[in-house]
Design a protein around this motif. Structure first.
Motif, short mmCIF file in Angstrom:
data_model
loop_
_atom_site.label_atom_id
_atom_site.label_comp_id
_atom_site.label_asym_id
_atom_site.label_seq_id
_atom_site.Cartn_x
_atom_site.Cartn_y
_atom_site.Cartn_z
N VAL A 220 26.33 -6.51 24.81
CA VAL A 220 25.96 -5.55 23.75
C VAL A 220 24.45 -5.28 23.80
O VAL A 220 23.66 -6.05 23.24
CB VAL A 220 26.35 -6.10 22.35
CG1 VAL A 220 25.98 -5.10 21.26
CG2 VAL A 220 27.83 -6.43 22.28
N PRO A 221 24.02 -4.24 24.51
CA PRO A 221 22.60 -3.94 24.53
C PRO A 221 22.13 -3.33 23.22
O PRO A 221 22.72 -2.35 22.74
CB PRO A 221 22.45 -2.94 25.69
CG PRO A 221 23.80 -2.37 25.92
CD PRO A 221 24.82 -3.31 25.36
N ILE A 222 21.09 -3.93 22.64
CA ILE A 222 20.46 -3.34 21.46
C ILE A 222 19.10 -2.81 21.94
O ILE A 222 18.20 -3.57 22.29
CB ILE A 222 20.27 -4.38 20.32
CG1 ILE A 222 21.61 -5.06 19.95
CG2 ILE A 222 19.62 -3.73 19.11
CD1 ILE A 222 22.65 -4.17 19.30
N ASN A 223 19.00 -1.49 22.00
CA ASN A 223 17.79 -0.85 22.48
C ASN A 223 16.92 -0.45 21.29
O ASN A 223 17.42 0.07 20.30
CB ASN A 223 18.13 0.45 23.24
CG ASN A 223 18.92 0.20 24.51
OD1 ASN A 223 18.35 -0.13 25.54
ND2 ASN A 223 20.25 0.34 24.44
N ASN A 224 15.61 -0.74 21.40
CA ASN A 224 14.68 -0.18 20.42
C ASN A 224 14.14 1.10 21.07
O ASN A 224 13.68 1.05 22.22
CB ASN A 224 13.55 -1.17 20.15
CG ASN A 224 12.84 -0.89 18.83
OD1 ASN A 224 13.30 -0.07 18.03
ND2 ASN A 224 11.74 -1.57 18.60
N LEU A 225 14.23 2.22 20.36
CA LEU A 225 13.84 3.49 20.98
C LEU A 225 12.49 3.39 21.70
O LEU A 225 11.49 2.96 21.11
CB LEU A 225 13.75 4.58 19.91
CG LEU A 225 13.28 5.94 20.44
CD1 LEU A 225 14.35 6.60 21.31
CD2 LEU A 225 12.89 6.87 19.28
N VAL A 226 12.48 3.81 22.96
CA VAL A 226 11.21 4.00 23.68
C VAL A 226 10.85 5.47 23.47
O VAL A 226 11.59 6.36 23.90
CB VAL A 226 11.36 3.69 25.19
CG1 VAL A 226 10.04 3.89 25.91
CG2 VAL A 226 11.87 2.26 25.39
N LYS A 227 9.75 5.68 22.76
CA LYS A 227 9.40 7.07 22.40
C LYS A 227 8.70 7.74 23.57
O LYS A 227 7.62 7.31 23.97
CB LYS A 227 8.49 7.07 21.18
CG LYS A 227 9.17 6.51 19.95
CD LYS A 227 8.22 6.57 18.79
CE LYS A 227 8.43 5.37 17.90
NZ LYS A 227 7.46 5.32 16.82
N VAL A 228 9.33 8.77 24.10
CA VAL A 228 8.77 9.43 25.27
C VAL A 228 8.32 10.84 24.88
O VAL A 228 9.08 11.61 24.27
CB VAL A 228 9.81 9.49 26.42
CG1 VAL A 228 9.22 10.21 27.63
CG2 VAL A 228 10.26 8.08 26.80
N LYS A 229 7.06 11.15 25.22
CA LYS A 229 6.47 12.46 24.90
C LYS A 229 7.32 13.58 25.51
O LYS A 229 7.73 13.48 26.67
CB LYS A 229 5.06 12.51 25.48
CG LYS A 229 4.14 13.41 24.74
CD LYS A 229 2.69 13.13 25.06
CE LYS A 229 1.87 14.34 24.69
NZ LYS A 229 1.32 15.07 25.80
N GLY A 230 7.60 14.59 24.71
CA GLY A 230 8.41 15.70 25.20
C GLY A 230 9.84 15.62 24.68
O GLY A 230 10.54 16.63 24.63
N THR A 231 10.28 14.42 24.26
CA THR A 231 11.63 14.31 23.67
C THR A 231 11.51 14.59 22.17
O THR A 231 10.45 14.35 21.57
CB THR A 231 12.22 12.89 23.86
OG1 THR A 231 11.38 11.94 23.21
CG2 THR A 231 12.35 12.53 25.32
N PRO A 232 12.58 15.07 21.54
CA PRO A 232 12.51 15.39 20.11
C PRO A 232 12.21 14.16 19.24
O PRO A 232 11.77 14.32 18.10
CB PRO A 232 13.90 15.95 19.81
CG PRO A 232 14.43 16.39 21.12
CD PRO A 232 13.85 15.51 22.16
#
Ligand code: SAM
Ligand code: DTB
Ligand code: SF4
Length: 338
Positions: A220-232
Motif C-alpha cells: 500500500v503506497p502512501i504518497n505525499n504529493l510531490v508538487k511539480v511546477k506546471g501541474t495544476p
C-alpha cells in the motif's frame, strides 16, 4: 474476530484518525509487531520505462501531456537498458524493481516488449513490479505468466474527490484493473496520494476503499504529493506532517498484514518525520536516484539514516527475521545490527 477485516466503516476509520497521536502510534506499532519485524524495511527501486506525453490529465502528475512541466519525453526504453538499470539497483541494495510507464494502458505494439522486460529482470533474482495504467484481463494473465510479481495501480484518493483530480479515467475502471490483477494471481500494489487539497474525510474514504477490498493490497503506497511546477496542484497547501503520519498509522491498523510504503515525498520530509512514519508502521520505501521523474534522498543519506535508526533492508526471498545470506549482505544497508 480476526484483526484482518474488510468491513471497515468510515466512522471507525475516522475514530482512529481522531485518536490522540500517542495512542494512535502505540496501537499501530503494536499491530505492526504482530505481523512484521519492526526494524526491517523493504526496498524498491523505480525506473520510468516510458516518460511523459501521457494522454491522462491527472492533476498531480508531471508526466501528463495536458500540462507543461518541462519534462523531457522518452519513448519506451530498450529491454537491455532496463536490465542494466535493474542490475545496478540490485547491486545497490534493492530487492524489487518497479517499472513505470506514462500510459493510459499498454498498446499491442509495446506489450511484448514489456513482457520481455519482466522475464529478464526476474532472471536477475529480483522481485518485479510494473505500473502501466489500465489492463485487460488478458494482459493481466500474460504479465502473470511472464513472472510479474506485483502490479501497481493506485486508487489515488476517495471516490468523492477523484473527479476533482482526474477526468480522463474512472474510479470503477481502477477497481476493475485491480480485480484483473488479483484474479491473475499477481500481488496487488495499490494506495494513493495525500496532500492534494483533499479533506480529512477523503483520506478516510481512500483508506476505506483499500481496506475493504476482497483481499487487502499486498503493498500500500502512501504518497505525499510531490508538487511539480506546471501541474495544476503545484501550489496546493502542504499537508501537516502529523496528518501524513496519521494516514500511515491508520493504513497499518486497517491493513495489518500489508506492506505500507512511505512512498513519494521523502525528499521533502525530515528524517524525524520519516522515523515517525516507520514507527507508525511504514515498512517499505523507494530507494535510489529518483522516483519516476523526481528525485529521492541521496542513497548515502538513506544508508546513514538506516544506520542511525538501526533499520535493515529486507532481502529478496529471505524471511524477515533471518539475517541476509544474499550477496547484498556486504552492502551498507545490510549491516548486522549489534
Ligand atoms: N500511468 C500509470 C498510472 O497512472 O497508473 C503508471 C504511472 S503513474 C506516474 C503511478 C502513480 O504515481 C500514480 O498513480 C500516482 O499515485 C503517483 N504519482 C504521480 N505523480 C505524483 C506526484 N507528483 N506526487 C506523488 N505521487 C505521484
Ligand atoms: C507509487 O505509488 N508511487 C510511485 C510508484 N507507485 C509508481 C511513483 C511516484 C511518482 C512521483 C512523481 C515522479 O517522480 O514522477
Ligand atoms: Fe499518466 Fe499515470 Fe501520470 Fe496519470 S499518473 S498522467 S496516467 S503517468
Amino acid at each position: 474476530m480476526s484483526v484482518i477485516r474488510n468491513n471497515w466503516t468510515r466512522n471507525e476509520i475516522q475514530a482512529l484518525f481522531d485518536l490522540p497521536l500517542m495512542d494512535l502510534l502505540f496501537q499501530a506499532q503494536t499491530i505492526h509487531r504482530q505481523f512484521f519485524d519492526p526494524n526491517r524495511i523493504q526496498m524498491s527501486t523505480l525506473l520510468s520505462i516510458k516518460t511523459g506525453a501521457c494522454p491522462e490529465d491527472c492533476k498531480y502528475c508531471p508526466q501528463s501531456g495536458h500540462y507543461n512541466t518541462g519534462l523531457k519525453k522518452e519513448k519506451l526504453l530498450e529491454v537491455e537498458k532496463v536490465v542494466t538499470q535493474a542490475k545496478a539497483a540490485r547491486d545497490s541494495g534493492a530487492s524489487r524493481f518497479c517499472m513505470g510507464a506514462a500510459w493510459k494502458n499498454p498498446s499491442d505494439k509495446d506489450f511484448p516488449v514489456v513482457l520481455e522486460m519482466v522475464r529478464q529482470v526476474r532472471d536477475l533474482g529480483m522481485e518485479t513490479c510494473m505500473t502501466l495504467g489500465a489492463l485487460t484481463p488478458e494482459q493481466a494473465d500474460a504479465l502473470a505468466q511472464a513472472g510479474l510479481d506485483y502490479y501497481n495501480h493506485n486508487l489515488d484518493t476517495s471516490p468523492e474527490y477523484y473527479a476533482e483530480i482526474i477526468s480522463t479515467r474512472t474510479y470503477q475502471g481502477r477497481l476493475d484493473t485491480l480485480t484483473y490483477v488479483r484474479d491473475a494471481g499477481m500481488k496487488v500494489c495499490s494506495g494513493g496520494i495525500v496532500g492534494m487539497g483533499e479533506t480529512a474525510a477523503d483520506r478516510v474514504g481512500l483508506l476505506q476503499q483499500l481496506a475493504n477490498m476482497p483481499a487487502h493490497p499486498d503493498s500500500v503506497p502512501i504518497n505525499n504529493l510531490v508538487k511539480v511546477k506546471g501541474t495544476p496542484l503545484a501550489d496546493v497547501d502542504d499537508l501537516d506532517a502529523f496528518d501524513f503520519i496519521r494516514t500511515i498509522a491508520v493504513a497499518r491498523i486497517t491493513m495489518p498484514a500489508s506492506y505500507v510504503r512511505l512512498s513519494a515525498g521523502r525528499q521533502q520530509m525530515s528524517e524525524q518525520t520519516q522515523a515517525l512514519c516507520f514507527f507508525a508502521g511504514a515498512n517499505s520505501i523507494f530507494y535510489g536516484e529518483k522516483l519516476l521523474t523526481t528525485p529521492l534522498p541521496e542513497e548515502s543519506q538513506d544508508v546513514a539514516m538506516f544506520k542511525r535508526l538501526g533499520l535493515q533492508a529486507e532481502g529478496t526471498s529471505t524471511p524477515s527475521h533471518v539475517i541476509q545470506p544474499h550477496a547484498q549482505a556486504n552492502h551498507p544497508l545490510y549491516y548486522a545490527a549489534s
